[in-house]
Design an enzyme around this catalytic site. Sequence first.
Site, short mmCIF file in Angstrom:
data_model
loop_
_atom_site.label_atom_id
_atom_site.label_comp_id
_atom_site.label_asym_id
_atom_site.label_seq_id
_atom_site.Cartn_x
_atom_site.Cartn_y
_atom_site.Cartn_z
CB VAL A 61 -2.38 -7.08 0.17
CG1 VAL A 61 -1.18 -6.26 -0.27
CG2 VAL A 61 -3.48 -6.21 0.76
CB SER B 172 0.65 4.16 -4.64
OG SER B 172 -0.64 4.14 -4.06
NE ARG B 173 -4.29 6.60 -1.88
CZ ARG B 173 -5.54 6.83 -2.24
NH1 ARG B 173 -5.83 7.91 -2.94
NH2 ARG B 173 -6.51 6.01 -1.89
CE1 TYR C 149 -8.26 1.81 8.91
CE2 TYR C 149 -8.38 2.80 11.08
CZ TYR C 149 -7.70 2.60 9.91
OH TYR C 149 -6.45 3.17 9.73
CB ALA D 215 -12.85 -5.23 14.29
CG ASN E 269 0.97 1.48 4.74
OD1 ASN E 269 0.70 2.17 5.73
ND2 ASN E 269 0.64 1.86 3.51
CE LYS F 145 -5.12 0.01 10.22
NZ LYS F 145 -3.97 -0.35 9.36
N GLY G 6 0.81 -1.22 0.00
CA GLY G 6 0.00 0.00 0.00
C GLY G 6 0.84 1.25 0.00
CB ILE H 226 -1.35 10.58 9.87
CG1 ILE H 226 -0.91 9.81 11.12
CG2 ILE H 226 -0.15 10.97 9.02
CD1 ILE H 226 0.02 10.57 12.05
#
Length: 252
Positions: free
Chosen positions: A71, A21-22, A162, A164, A97, A166, A19, A195
């Site tokens: 992935v 590319s950005r 999300y 769960a 990532n 993480k 992940g 972030i």
Amino acid sequence: MDTTATRQRPGSHIALVTGASRGIGAAVARRLAEDGFSLWLNYRREHTAAEALRDEIVAAGGECRLLPFDVSDAVQCREVLEPLIEQYGAPAVLVNNAGFACDNVLAMMTREEWDRVLQVHLGGFYNVTSTVLPAMQRRRGGRIINIASTAGQTGVAGQVNYSAAKAGLIGATRSLAVELARRNILVNAVAPGFISTDMTSALPLESISSTIPLRRVGEPEEVASVVSFFASEGASYITGQVIGVNGGLFTG
């Protein structure tokens, strides 16, 4: 599609970033390239961004190979990674990532929204890590660094899927660290807070900043600095740990 802009030397000190590319992934790729790693840069569909990042890394004197695959697709992971591992050996560093958010309150969340987030975060972790790990174990050394989130430590309304995913990644980090310690493979996680990336661009960051002890959101480069540390010799006695990069937010 030509996925490499520079000839890679066998035995290069390789870092695989998914992940990438950005956002945080791109910042991690840049920092590890600065640290001297040859990059395997995974992404799913952001071809233009990935190619621009590759060109930037190569222009700065680094090596970067683009690896476009999903992935969450185990077959794609094996088809892309296994020939490279056979030719070049296991990456010295794996940074898991890849991920995304699909927010909704649970009462209105569809099964697809639930499944897709877990497939990418946890399924992607399993698919990539399990493909890389046998060669890493044979070499008896390596670093696995997982990008988690404060959402997986505290929970966030509207992000049950999300959070769960993480939280599961944090649990996997700690368990895998115990499994692999005797092989000198260190497994750690970085848990970013708010972030400044595309993922947070729609949030009211000005009002959110007032809730953060440091009174600002973080930058991707600040997350990348911790990844760089975990990948360095300075972290040779650290495994199974989760470092928060969150401006002082209490995570319990």
